[in-house]
Design a protein around this motif. Structure first.
Motif, short mmCIF file in Angstrom:
data_model
loop_
_atom_site.label_atom_id
_atom_site.label_comp_id
_atom_site.label_asym_id
_atom_site.label_seq_id
_atom_site.Cartn_x
_atom_site.Cartn_y
_atom_site.Cartn_z
N SER A 121 0.85 -1.20 0.00
CA SER A 121 0.00 0.00 0.00
C SER A 121 0.88 1.24 0.00
O SER A 121 1.98 1.24 0.55
N THR A 128 -0.59 4.00 1.26
CA THR A 128 -1.21 4.81 2.32
C THR A 128 -1.40 4.07 3.64
O THR A 128 -1.46 4.72 4.69
N ASP A 129 -1.52 2.77 3.61
CA ASP A 129 -1.81 1.99 4.82
C ASP A 129 -0.49 1.48 5.41
O ASP A 129 0.14 0.57 4.86
N GLN A 130 -0.10 2.05 6.54
CA GLN A 130 1.18 1.69 7.13
C GLN A 130 1.21 0.28 7.70
O GLN A 130 2.29 -0.22 8.05
N LYS A 153 4.68 1.71 0.76
CA LYS A 153 5.24 2.70 -0.17
C LYS A 153 6.25 2.08 -1.12
O LYS A 153 7.36 2.59 -1.31
N THR A 205 1.87 -1.55 -6.28
CA THR A 205 0.88 -0.48 -6.10
C THR A 205 0.58 0.26 -7.41
O THR A 205 -0.06 1.29 -7.40
#
Length: 326
Positions: free
Chosen positions: A205, A207-209, A215, A220
């Motif tokens: 993701s 955005t979702d840590q 990242k 993605t």
């Protein structure tokens, strides 16, 4: 022999390569430990069915399915005259297995051996000329399988992720970082054993840590690895098995001809150097300059350079179509 190839030189190699006919792809199934494995068999378009062919099992990065980077490399190898098999490991993609999206090194090693055994039954394949091509994390599974399975006659790795306990600590922020991941994995495993239900996190993701791969590119990106066939989830209970898996221990026991293609700009090159230094059999390495891990998956120039080198390795060690073999 160590070779370092710059991107400019790799581009020249790619541009100088011959055009290839498109391979044919056949959907296949076979069994591994009681479960059905679904694969794609890539066949050279100009293959002579009367002549036995050298063949390869091609495996991709962790948490992936056969349609991602493994498919790209299988197609490239079929373009170059090899029968190439990709497949979904148990618990992934179209293959069977009750526990889904669970990265299990031992199970994946066994599935590679099952894939090799299946290839040996194919009428177009020389059963004594089967090799293994591992990409990223499956490199560790491939070399471990090859170290004990005499049916794998030659090995090549591209952008290999090869770790032992020392490299794990270097990669996952020391002993404390490893301990945190193991604790999270143990908690997920305990919950699974208690309830019989898996709890999933995003595999990747932006955005979702909580994602296992946070990242990162490729996974993605819809025009790269984020394809409909791939389920973007992972069972976090895998952590202990992954972190304690030691791919480097296979090196002294791997006596098959070996090629590694990597880059200092890609993932954990220190593990690759460590593995290579411990090999005792015939070996070669090609280091490309300034190629990232993810560009090895689908970048035109790095893939072309890698597959040209891999094809040359397998032609030398397995032979070409129609040569002597069973």
């Amino acid at each position: 022999m160590l070779k370092i190839l710059t991107l400019a030189a790799a581009t020249a190699v790619a541009l100088g390569s011959s055009a290839f006919a498109a391979p044919r792809v056949e959907r296949v199934t076979f069994a591994s430990h009681g479960e059905q494995i679904v694969g794609d068999l890539y066949l050279p378009e100009d293959m002579d069915p009367a002549k036995a062919q050298p063949a390869l099992v091609v495996t991709g990065a962790w948490m992936t399915v056969k349609e991602q980077m493994a498919a790209r490399y299988a197609r490239e190898m079929a373009d170059r005259g090899f029968v190439a098999l990709t497949f979904d490991f148990r618990g992934w993609g179209e293959s069977g297995g009750a526990r889904r999206q669970y990265e299990d090194p031992g199970a994946k090693i066994a599935d590679i051996e099952a894939a090799v055994a299946y290839l040996a039954t194919r009428p177009e394949v020389s059963k004594d000329r089967i090799g293994g091509l591992g990409i990223c994390a499956s490199s560790g599974y491939m070399v471990t399988a090859a170290a004990k399975d005499a049916a794998i006659k030659s090995v090549a790795l591209v952008a290999p992720w090869l770790h032992d306990a020392e490299v794990v600590e270097q990669t996952y922020r020391g002993k404390d970082g490893v301990a945190r991941l193991e604790a999270a994995g143990n908690a997920a495993e305990a919950a699974y054993r208690r309830t019989g239900k898996q709890a999933f996190l995003p595999a990747a993701s932006l955005t979702d840590q909580r994602a296992i791969m946070f990242k990162v590119p490729y996974y993605t990106e819809a025009d790269r690895g984020m394809i409909p066939a791939w389920r973007n989830e992972a069972d976090p209970a895998f952590w202990r098995g992954w972190l304690t898996f030691d791919a480097i221990q296979a090196a002294p026991r791997l006596h098959r001809p070996f090629l590694m293609v990597h880059s200092e700009a890609a993932a954990i090159p220190q593990g690759a150097h460590k593995f290579y230094a411990r090999l005792t059999g015939p070996k070669q390495e090609l280091w490309l300059d300034n190629v990232t891990q993810f560009d090895f998956y689908d970048g035109a120039v790095p893939v072309e350079a890698a597959t040209d080198a891999v094809a040359a390795h397998f032609r030398t060690t397995l032979g070409s179509a129609g040569e002597a073999g069973q």
